[in-house]
Write an enzyme that holds these catalytic residues in place. Structure first.
Site, PDB file in Angstrom:
ATOM      1  N   ASP A 173      -0.655   8.880   2.241  1.00 30.16           N
ATOM      2  CA  ASP A 173      -1.766   9.205   3.257  1.00 30.16           C
ATOM      3  C   ASP A 173      -1.763   7.939   4.464  1.00 30.16           C
ATOM      4  O   ASP A 173      -2.396   8.272   5.386  1.00 30.16           O
ATOM      5  CB  ASP A 173      -3.358   9.322   2.606  1.00 30.16           C
ATOM      6  N   THR A 201      -6.916   3.594   0.251  1.00 34.08           N
ATOM      7  CA  THR A 201      -6.008   3.188  -0.739  1.00 34.08           C
ATOM      8  C   THR A 201      -6.066   4.286  -1.947  1.00 34.08           C
ATOM      9  O   THR A 201      -7.345   4.324  -2.376  1.00 34.08           O
ATOM     10  CB  THR A 201      -5.880   1.796  -1.133  1.00 34.08           C
ATOM     11  N   GLY A 202      -5.107   4.805  -2.372  1.00 39.22           N
ATOM     12  CA  GLY A 202      -5.467   5.751  -3.499  1.00 39.22           C
ATOM     13  C   GLY A 202      -4.081   6.582  -3.710  1.00 39.22           C
ATOM     14  O   GLY A 202      -3.251   6.404  -3.000  1.00 39.22           O
ATOM     15  N   THR A 244      -1.400  -0.512  -1.607  1.00 37.52           N
ATOM     16  CA  THR A 244      -1.389  -0.527  -0.324  1.00 37.52           C
ATOM     17  C   THR A 244      -2.524  -1.515   0.467  1.00 37.52           C
ATOM     18  O   THR A 244      -3.239  -2.008  -0.348  1.00 37.52           O
ATOM     19  CB  THR A 244      -2.127   0.698   0.036  1.00 37.52           C
ATOM     20  N   ARG A 259       9.342  11.153   0.491  1.00 45.28           N
ATOM     21  CA  ARG A 259       7.815  11.155   0.289  1.00 45.28           C
ATOM     22  C   ARG A 259       7.144  10.286   1.303  1.00 45.28           C
ATOM     23  O   ARG A 259       7.338   9.173   1.477  1.00 45.28           O
ATOM     24  CB  ARG A 259       7.734  10.967  -0.956  1.00 45.28           C
TER      25      ARG A 259
HETATM   26  N1  ASP Z   1      -2.005   5.675  -0.645  1.00 44.36           N
HETATM   27  C1  ASP Z   1      -0.803   5.250  -0.968  1.00 44.36           C
HETATM   28  C2  ASP Z   1       0.136   6.253  -1.032  1.00 44.36           C
HETATM   29  O1  ASP Z   1      -0.027   7.415  -1.716  1.00 44.36           O
HETATM   30  C3  ASP Z   1      -0.715   4.287  -2.255  1.00 44.36           C
HETATM   31  C4  ASP Z   1      -1.676   3.261  -2.124  1.00 44.36           C
HETATM   32  O2  ASP Z   1      -2.655   3.354  -1.895  1.00 44.36           O
HETATM   33  O3  ASP Z   1      -1.234   2.420  -2.841  1.00 44.36           O
HETATM   34  O4  ASP Z   1       1.330   5.940  -0.410  1.00 44.36           O
END
Ligand code: ASP
Length: 313
Positions: free
Chosen positions: A210, A230-231, A179, A207
């Site tokens: 966040d 991000t996470g 992200t 789906r």
């Molecule tokens: N937070 C993002 C998600 O769960 C994924 C990411 O941070 O790459 O969609």
């Protein structure tokens, strides 16, 4: 007198291992992050708003194929790309968000127009695309979003019920959240935050993570700070991460560093939420905490050198 301005960006956190990174790839990632900082910083130095700066920085990251947003977004279980994005104005607390959209080159630009022109905060799916069409957005063919690496990642999991956060396992790269996001403070002391993502490889059932959820993946408030996360999205939603940091500052008088350290390095770790975030406060302090192996990140303060990092210091 003009206030000092500053900007920070991220291109995702996760198990980014030095052992699997080539010097060429590292250079490319760093170039992508630097271009985004330059795009935002150029606007800030001209006296433009932090909102314009974070949008421009995220557009640069969306256009850069190595990150999981815009071009380079991961594949869904259906072999499509469904993207999410959000943006927030810390001065007015106005926000715009969009989820599950395809064909839009720069989802963050659509989130901005939703904030500015729709009279709503959060639009989703094909109806959001219809709004984009009315607002004059050009649609890209699916081929624009095709990236060989993403396609291979999808092939590895597509026949399972599993999903992957950007990438995990087989290539030995570990878990990686690709992200992108940006936070900034402008010369007028206004804060803004923006986040954009393709979500998870092989995701199903519409789906949403966040990233487009105001308060979870993105938040900005001139009284406190601007945050882009991000996470592992499911955990970040349940922990309301971005707003939690702002609340600790607003209600408990924490500094940005105290709030970030507590939420990312303590609370989220105990909760099982792997990832990180970029944060900037009303004084221009910057924090880039993560509890994973690494986080693609960069920042620049008023006239100083751009700092670009991937691993722990
Ligand atoms: N937070 C993002 C998600 O769960 C994924 C990411 O941070 O790459 O969609």
């Amino acid at each position: 007198m003009k206030n000092p301005f500053a900007i920070a960006v991220h291109g995702g956190a996760g198990t980014i291992l030095k052992s699997t990174m080539t010097p060429e790839k590292e250079l490319l990632y760093k170039q992508g992050l630097t271009q985004a900082i330059e795009a935002g910083n150029a606007l800030l130095s001209e006296g433009k708003s932090s909102l314009d700066a974070v949008e421009a920085a995220v557009i640069a990251l969306e256009n850069f194929p190595l990150f999981n947003a815009g071009k380079g977004a991961v594949f869904t279980n259906k072999g499509t790309h469904e993207m999410d994005a959000s943006i927030m104005n810390g001065q007015t607390l106005e926000a715009g968000a969009v989820s599950g959209i395809s064909k839009i080159k720069n989802p963050i630009a659509l989130a901005r127009v939703i904030m500015d022109k729709s009279g709503h905060v959060f639009l989703a799916g094909t109806d959001a695309e219809m709004f984009a069409q009315q607002m004059g957005f050009a649609f890209e063919p699916e081929t624009y979003f095709f990236e060989e690496t993403r396609f291979k990642q999808w092939q590895e999991v597509k026949d399972s019920h599993g999903y992957q956060l950007d990438h995990s396992g087989q290539h030995g790269e570990g878990k990686k959240f690709g992200t992108v996001g940006a936070v900034a403070i402008d010369q007028y002391g206004n804060l803004a935050a923006a986040t954009s993502t393709g979500g998870m490889t092989n995701k199903r059932f519409g789906r949403i993570g966040d990233s487009p959820v105001i308060g979870a993946g993105t938040y900005a408030n001139n009284q406190t700070c601007a945050i882009s996360c991000t996470g592992h999205g499911e955990y970040f939603i349940r922990a309301v991460v971005a707003y939690d940091i702002s609340c600790l500052m607003e209600y408990k008088g924490y500094t940005l560093k105290q709030a970030c350290d507590y939420v990312v390095k303590d609370k989220l770790v105990k909760f099982g939420g792997e990832g990180g975030l970029i944060a900037i406060d009303k004084f221009g302090n910057i924090e880039l905490p993560f509890n994973s192996e690494g986080m693609y990140r960069a920042c620049k303060k008023n006239g100083e050198e751009t700092v670009v990092k991937i691993y722990e210091d």
